[in-house]
Design an enzyme around this catalytic site. Structure first.
Site, PDB file in Angstrom:
ATOM      1  N   THR A  12      44.020 139.628 -40.705  1.00  0.00           N
ATOM      2  CA  THR A  12      44.143 138.809 -39.492  1.00  0.00           C
ATOM      3  C   THR A  12      43.553 139.594 -38.332  1.00  0.00           C
ATOM      4  O   THR A  12      44.051 140.665 -37.996  1.00  0.00           O
ATOM      5  CB  THR A  12      45.629 138.505 -39.231  1.00  0.00           C
ATOM      6  OG1 THR A  12      46.148 137.849 -40.383  1.00  0.00           O
ATOM      7  CG2 THR A  12      45.802 137.613 -38.015  1.00  0.00           C
ATOM      8  N   GLU A  60      55.499 135.925 -47.171  1.00  0.00           N
ATOM      9  CA  GLU A  60      56.230 136.902 -47.973  1.00  0.00           C
ATOM     10  C   GLU A  60      57.396 136.156 -48.636  1.00  0.00           C
ATOM     11  O   GLU A  60      57.961 135.234 -48.061  1.00  0.00           O
ATOM     12  CB  GLU A  60      56.743 138.037 -47.091  1.00  0.00           C
ATOM     13  CG  GLU A  60      55.599 138.921 -46.648  1.00  0.00           C
ATOM     14  CD  GLU A  60      56.039 140.055 -45.736  1.00  0.00           C
ATOM     15  OE1 GLU A  60      57.212 140.444 -45.776  1.00  0.00           O
ATOM     16  OE2 GLU A  60      55.181 140.537 -44.973  1.00  0.00           O
ATOM     17  N   LYS A  89      43.562 131.140 -38.513  1.00  0.00           N
ATOM     18  CA  LYS A  89      44.685 131.996 -38.909  1.00  0.00           C
ATOM     19  C   LYS A  89      45.647 132.245 -37.742  1.00  0.00           C
ATOM     20  O   LYS A  89      46.854 132.017 -37.859  1.00  0.00           O
ATOM     21  CB  LYS A  89      44.128 133.323 -39.439  1.00  0.00           C
ATOM     22  CG  LYS A  89      45.144 134.398 -39.635  1.00  0.00           C
ATOM     23  CD  LYS A  89      46.043 134.085 -40.790  1.00  0.00           C
ATOM     24  CE  LYS A  89      47.265 134.956 -40.758  1.00  0.00           C
ATOM     25  NZ  LYS A  89      48.055 134.844 -41.942  1.00  0.00           N
ATOM     26  N   LEU A 107      61.967 124.526 -37.980  1.00  0.00           N
ATOM     27  CA  LEU A 107      62.720 123.980 -36.855  1.00  0.00           C
ATOM     28  C   LEU A 107      64.192 124.355 -37.016  1.00  0.00           C
ATOM     29  O   LEU A 107      65.073 123.650 -36.556  1.00  0.00           O
ATOM     30  CB  LEU A 107      62.538 122.457 -36.827  1.00  0.00           C
ATOM     31  CG  LEU A 107      62.537 121.796 -35.446  1.00  0.00           C
ATOM     32  CD1 LEU A 107      61.426 122.350 -34.569  1.00  0.00           C
ATOM     33  CD2 LEU A 107      62.412 120.287 -35.573  1.00  0.00           C
ATOM     34  N   GLY A 132      60.580 137.302 -36.818  1.00  0.00           N
ATOM     35  CA  GLY A 132      60.225 138.715 -36.815  1.00  0.00           C
ATOM     36  C   GLY A 132      59.203 138.928 -37.895  1.00  0.00           C
ATOM     37  O   GLY A 132      58.474 138.011 -38.270  1.00  0.00           O
ATOM     38  N   CYS A 143      53.992 139.816 -39.025  1.00  0.00           N
ATOM     39  CA  CYS A 143      52.888 138.895 -38.689  1.00  0.00           C
ATOM     40  C   CYS A 143      53.093 138.133 -37.393  1.00  0.00           C
ATOM     41  O   CYS A 143      52.375 138.370 -36.426  1.00  0.00           O
ATOM     42  CB  CYS A 143      52.665 137.933 -39.841  1.00  0.00           C
ATOM     43  SG  CYS A 143      52.281 138.780 -41.370  1.00  0.00           S
ATOM     44  N   LYS A 182      53.343 140.143 -33.865  1.00  0.00           N
ATOM     45  CA  LYS A 182      52.140 140.886 -33.441  1.00  0.00           C
ATOM     46  C   LYS A 182      50.934 139.970 -33.360  1.00  0.00           C
ATOM     47  O   LYS A 182      50.043 140.184 -32.544  1.00  0.00           O
ATOM     48  CB  LYS A 182      51.890 142.096 -34.338  1.00  0.00           C
ATOM     49  CG  LYS A 182      51.563 141.818 -35.797  1.00  0.00           C
ATOM     50  CD  LYS A 182      50.108 142.046 -36.144  1.00  0.00           C
ATOM     51  CE  LYS A 182      49.887 141.807 -37.628  1.00  0.00           C
ATOM     52  NZ  LYS A 182      48.562 141.378 -37.988  1.00  0.00           N
ATOM     53  N   ARG A 193      59.919 145.129 -41.040  1.00  0.00           N
ATOM     54  CA  ARG A 193      59.096 145.256 -39.832  1.00  0.00           C
ATOM     55  C   ARG A 193      59.573 144.240 -38.789  1.00  0.00           C
ATOM     56  O   ARG A 193      59.725 143.070 -39.081  1.00  0.00           O
ATOM     57  CB  ARG A 193      57.618 145.017 -40.159  1.00  0.00           C
ATOM     58  CG  ARG A 193      56.970 146.189 -40.877  1.00  0.00           C
ATOM     59  CD  ARG A 193      55.540 145.872 -41.264  1.00  0.00           C
ATOM     60  NE  ARG A 193      55.490 144.807 -42.263  1.00  0.00           N
ATOM     61  CZ  ARG A 193      54.352 144.204 -42.647  1.00  0.00           C
ATOM     62  NH1 ARG A 193      53.201 144.561 -42.124  1.00  0.00           N
ATOM     63  NH2 ARG A 193      54.373 143.255 -43.567  1.00  0.00           N
TER      64      ARG A 193
END
Ligand code: UGA
Length: 439
Positions: A127, A158, A210, A256, A263, A266, A269, A336
């Site tokens: 990305t 994930e 993306k 929703l 968190g 992906c 950030k 993360r």
């Protein structure tokens, strides 16, 4: 056609194993020697359902191998290969922008390794900020004139990585030649035969698909969490609100679910890097709303800490707090930017004794937050707790018997940070049940 995959994180390992499953010979590369040793041995260094089994099958079938050496990789792949680059683009320290060090180093290394070979395709999957593919294509033209660049963003989640790779919602490829398109169509022939939609486009559009997809998901989550804030003030129930919205097919119910917010490695950030890139392009106003999306998301963490303090009669000092969940979401051991651990650490800093349990992420959590306490089960974490916080919605937490847990704690108070527990069942067993956005 041989395939290589450079960078063996969640994305790279999954992609490599799935390309092998599609029948190709695949070699993965990483600069991390220990990781490559584990992978070559059939051990996936993170938890992803089904991946370990798939890896072992493909290694045993002789279709999948790993190396740390670019020269070996290039020699093995030969002419006509497709090289995927799937290294990480973490947030730069102290800035919103993405750190492009790993992407640039990977393309530079593969370009040098294939510099004197015949035709090949180097496909970016990471990305990246829009404009990266074009910049990299210019560099490749200098270093490896027979190599061509394409961009093929990845949308896997994930926890569902294998399924999402073998049965994606859509494939997006950014290409500059018919040959590149033909190569990628050949590679994904089995998926295309299953009528997976394919969008063939230019580099910047492929890159933007993306980040705009992840931004939209973040918007949905923060939208419902903003409604949760309003519901809290108005005495309304955000779960019923969300349910009622979900029946409108234009809105839909997925992403929703109100709660502690997003968190992981992906969404947070990516929206920040997108804002930074928009600023560089002079269109920062277009994405100013993402700053609000980020702020709403972070406020949910603070609100959860406040709710815990309220439940502990106004002070967390000396209280025992059980935290169920450490991963950023269930079916993952990824911590993360985990909202659960962020809340656990804040509560710890306010003087509480925090005991965390997660079905898969405890080891990772212990490494990053060694000052928190860890338990081997949800019940052990709950022992003598003044309040329980349910912060990652693993199925096993929903299966616990509220009456049995009630026999272990000091006070029967629970905060459901994910709106996933059966509120009525917990209340019926005598618990004070509180959730974000509900009375
Ligand atoms: C996300 C995207 O969903 C993938 O399509 C994308 O490929 C991936 O990022 C990536 O860029 O690599 P992922 O990070 O695995 O995938 O996780 P999600 O399932 O999107 O969940 C993100 C966060 O949102 C989690 O913390 C989850 O708990 C939270 N979430 C999700 C909510 O708070 N509410 C919801 O209704 C849904």
């Amino acid at each position: 056609m041989r395939i290589t995959v450079i960078g063996t994180g969640y994305l790279g390992v999954t992609h490599a194993a799935c390309m092998a499953e599609l029948g190709f010979e695949v070699m993965g590369l990483d600069v991390d020697v220990e990781k490559v040793a584990a992978l070559a041995d059939g051990r996936v260094p993170f938890y992803e359902p089904g991946l370990q089994e798939l890896m072992r099958e493909q290694i045993a079938a002789g279709r999948l191998s790993f190396t740390t050496d670019y020269a070996e990789l290039a020699a093995w792949a030969g002419d006509g290969a497709v090289h995927f680059v799937s290294v990480g683009t973490p947030q730069k320290k102290g800035e919103y922008a993405a750190d492009m060090t790993y992407v640039d180093a990977a393309f530079e290394s593969i370009a040098r390794a294939i510099a004197h070979q015949g035709r090949s395709l180097v496909v970016g999957k990471s990305t990246v900020p829009v404009g990266t593919a074009a910049r990299i294509a210019d560099r490749l033209a200098e270093l490896a004139p027979n190599a061509e660049v394409a961009w093929n963003p990845e949308f896997l989640r994930e926890g569902y990585a294998v399924q999402d790779t073998l049965h994606p919602d859509r494939l997006v490829i950014g290409v500059r030649s018919e040959q590149a398109e033909a190569d990628l169509r050949h590679l994904y022939a089995r998926l295309l035969a299953e009528k997976v939609p394919l969008v063939v486009t230019d580099f910047p559009t492929a890159e933007l698909v993306k980040v705009s997809a992840n931004s939209f998901l973040a918007v949905k989550i923060s939208f419902i969490n903003a409604m949760a804030e309003v519901c809290e003030a108005a005495g309304a129930d955000v779960m019923q609100l969300s349910q009622a919205l979900s029946y409108d097919p234009r809105i839909g119910g997925r992403f929703l679910v109100p709660g502690l917010g997003f968190g992981g490695g992906c969404l947070p950030k990516d929206i920040r890097a997108f804002m930074a890139r928009a600023g560089e392009l002079g269109v920062d106003q277009a994405l100013a709303f993402l700053k609000e999306v980020d702020a709403i998301n972070m406020r949910r963490r603070a609100r959860t800490v406040d709710l815990a303090r309220e439940q502990c009669d106004g002070s967390l000092l000396g209280k025992r707090v059980a935290v169920w969940g450490a991963a950023f979401k269930p079916e993952s051991d990824d911590i993360r930017d985990s909202p659960a651990l962020n809340v656990a650490a804040s509560i710890h800093l306010q003087g509480a004794q925090v005991t965390v349990y997660d079905p898969k992420a405890t080891d990772n959590a212990r490494k990053m937050f060694p000052t928190l306490s860890y338990a081997d089960s949800a019940l052990e974490a709950a022992d003598q707790a003044d309040v329980i916080l349910h912060l990652t919605e693993w199925k096993e937490f929903r299966e616990l018997d509220p009456a049995a847990v009630g026999g272990l704690v000091r006070s029967t108070r629970i905060i459901d940070g994910r709106n996933a527990l059966d509120a009525a069942a917990w209340r019926a067993a005598g618990w004070t049940y509180r959730a974000l956005g509900r009375p």
